[in-house]
Design a protein around this motif. Sequence first.
Motif, PDB file in Angstrom:
ATOM      1  N   PHE A 122      -3.884   5.029  10.554  1.00  0.00           N
ATOM      2  CA  PHE A 122      -3.838   4.790   9.118  1.00  0.00           C
ATOM      3  C   PHE A 122      -4.450   3.423   8.849  1.00  0.00           C
ATOM      4  O   PHE A 122      -3.989   2.417   9.371  1.00  0.00           O
ATOM      5  N   ASP A 123      -5.483   3.381   8.036  1.00  0.00           N
ATOM      6  CA  ASP A 123      -6.133   2.120   7.702  1.00  0.00           C
ATOM      7  C   ASP A 123      -5.643   1.567   6.363  1.00  0.00           C
ATOM      8  O   ASP A 123      -5.880   0.417   6.037  1.00  0.00           O
ATOM      9  N   GLU A 124      -4.958   2.429   5.602  1.00  0.00           N
ATOM     10  CA  GLU A 124      -4.552   2.034   4.261  1.00  0.00           C
ATOM     11  C   GLU A 124      -3.410   1.012   4.321  1.00  0.00           C
ATOM     12  O   GLU A 124      -2.527   1.093   5.168  1.00  0.00           O
ATOM     13  N   TYR A 125      -3.446   0.057   3.414  1.00  0.00           N
ATOM     14  CA  TYR A 125      -2.339  -0.888   3.267  1.00  0.00           C
ATOM     15  C   TYR A 125      -1.797  -0.746   1.856  1.00  0.00           C
ATOM     16  O   TYR A 125      -2.566  -0.731   0.887  1.00  0.00           O
ATOM     17  N   VAL A 126      -0.495  -0.624   1.733  1.00  0.00           N
ATOM     18  CA  VAL A 126       0.147  -0.449   0.439  1.00  0.00           C
ATOM     19  C   VAL A 126       1.160  -1.566   0.255  1.00  0.00           C
ATOM     20  O   VAL A 126       2.029  -1.780   1.111  1.00  0.00           O
ATOM     21  N   THR A 127       1.061  -2.294  -0.827  1.00  0.00           N
ATOM     22  CA  THR A 127       2.006  -3.375  -1.093  1.00  0.00           C
ATOM     23  C   THR A 127       3.355  -2.775  -1.502  1.00  0.00           C
ATOM     24  O   THR A 127       3.424  -1.622  -1.963  1.00  0.00           O
ATOM     25  N   PRO A 128       4.440  -3.540  -1.361  1.00  0.00           N
ATOM     26  CA  PRO A 128       5.744  -3.046  -1.816  1.00  0.00           C
ATOM     27  C   PRO A 128       5.742  -2.644  -3.281  1.00  0.00           C
ATOM     28  O   PRO A 128       6.351  -1.639  -3.660  1.00  0.00           O
ATOM     29  N   ALA A 129       5.047  -3.411  -4.134  1.00  0.00           N
ATOM     30  CA  ALA A 129       4.989  -3.090  -5.568  1.00  0.00           C
ATOM     31  C   ALA A 129       4.257  -1.769  -5.796  1.00  0.00           C
ATOM     32  O   ALA A 129       4.691  -0.937  -6.611  1.00  0.00           O
ATOM     33  N   ASP A 130       3.144  -1.576  -5.095  1.00  0.00           N
ATOM     34  CA  ASP A 130       2.401  -0.325  -5.227  1.00  0.00           C
ATOM     35  C   ASP A 130       3.240   0.854  -4.741  1.00  0.00           C
ATOM     36  O   ASP A 130       3.191   1.951  -5.313  1.00  0.00           O
ATOM     37  N   ALA A 131       4.001   0.625  -3.677  1.00  0.00           N
ATOM     38  CA  ALA A 131       4.845   1.688  -3.131  1.00  0.00           C
ATOM     39  C   ALA A 131       5.914   2.099  -4.135  1.00  0.00           C
ATOM     40  O   ALA A 131       6.183   3.292  -4.330  1.00  0.00           O
ATOM     41  N   ARG A 132       6.536   1.111  -4.782  1.00  0.00           N
ATOM     42  CA  ARG A 132       7.564   1.426  -5.778  1.00  0.00           C
ATOM     43  C   ARG A 132       6.982   2.208  -6.950  1.00  0.00           C
ATOM     44  O   ARG A 132       7.645   3.071  -7.528  1.00  0.00           O
ATOM     45  N   ALA A 133       5.744   1.914  -7.289  1.00  0.00           N
ATOM     46  CA  ALA A 133       5.100   2.623  -8.383  1.00  0.00           C
ATOM     47  C   ALA A 133       4.724   4.052  -7.983  1.00  0.00           C
ATOM     48  O   ALA A 133       4.709   4.963  -8.825  1.00  0.00           O
ATOM     49  N   ALA A 134       4.426   4.252  -6.708  1.00  0.00           N
ATOM     50  CA  ALA A 134       3.933   5.551  -6.249  1.00  0.00           C
ATOM     51  C   ALA A 134       5.029   6.505  -5.804  1.00  0.00           C
ATOM     52  O   ALA A 134       4.880   7.727  -5.926  1.00  0.00           O
ATOM     53  N   VAL A 135       6.126   5.959  -5.264  1.00  0.00           N
ATOM     54  CA  VAL A 135       7.167   6.802  -4.668  1.00  0.00           C
ATOM     55  C   VAL A 135       8.524   6.447  -5.283  1.00  0.00           C
ATOM     56  O   VAL A 135       8.985   5.311  -5.179  1.00  0.00           O
ATOM     57  N   GLY A 136       9.151   7.418  -5.914  1.00  0.00           N
ATOM     58  CA  GLY A 136      10.443   7.194  -6.561  1.00  0.00           C
ATOM     59  C   GLY A 136      11.601   7.234  -5.585  1.00  0.00           C
ATOM     60  O   GLY A 136      11.477   7.712  -4.448  1.00  0.00           O
TER      61      GLY A 136
END
Length: 205
Positions: A122-136
């Motif tokens: 996996f090359d993708e990096y997801v910030t904690p803020a982006d994760a909260r927005a994407a996954v409930g």
Amino acid sequence: RLTRLLVALKRRYPDRVHLLVGNRDLNKLRFTAELGEADMARPVDEIPGPHWDPSAPTLAQHLQQVAEARELPSAEAANARAERLRYMLLHTLGCPDTFEFRRRELAIERAAGGRDATGGEFDEYVTPADARAAVGDDEVVASFVSEVQAGGALRQYLELAEVACILGNTLFIHGCVDEFSMRRVPDISTRFELPSSPPRMHTVE
């Protein structure tokens, strides 16, 4: 993702790879019961705190603290499956960051198009803020529960794992076996208690 890789490795080399079961692996089977409808309907005041840690708050105390911190009208307003899972991870399983780690993992997999971890890096990096927005929160809870149900990665790990493994003359086990504990087993009457003195024991040949 790590669990899926370990399961794949065991299946590829069944006689060369040995997976061990630890207490935290087995304890996660609690998710299906304690996050199920019956337990969610129980009055929180009837649910005791972890017997092995007298300093840990009860679920009712935790929910009250959450309600105060979030300025909710009552502890009942915080009584959701996600908060119960956070309580279990924080106060009974000793992994306070795991809920958010799983959220980020799910977000990374989503960004990768759902590709399974065994299929490549996996090359993708997801910030904690982006994760909260994407996954409930509900998705995170569903992920934890599904992992211990039939077909889930942790469930498959447990089905393939061993409590102990002997290779040659060496015993591998998640725990300690020494001259003091060999053949000694706590008496069944001591379950669900934290002994203040050495517990009653009996010998098993």
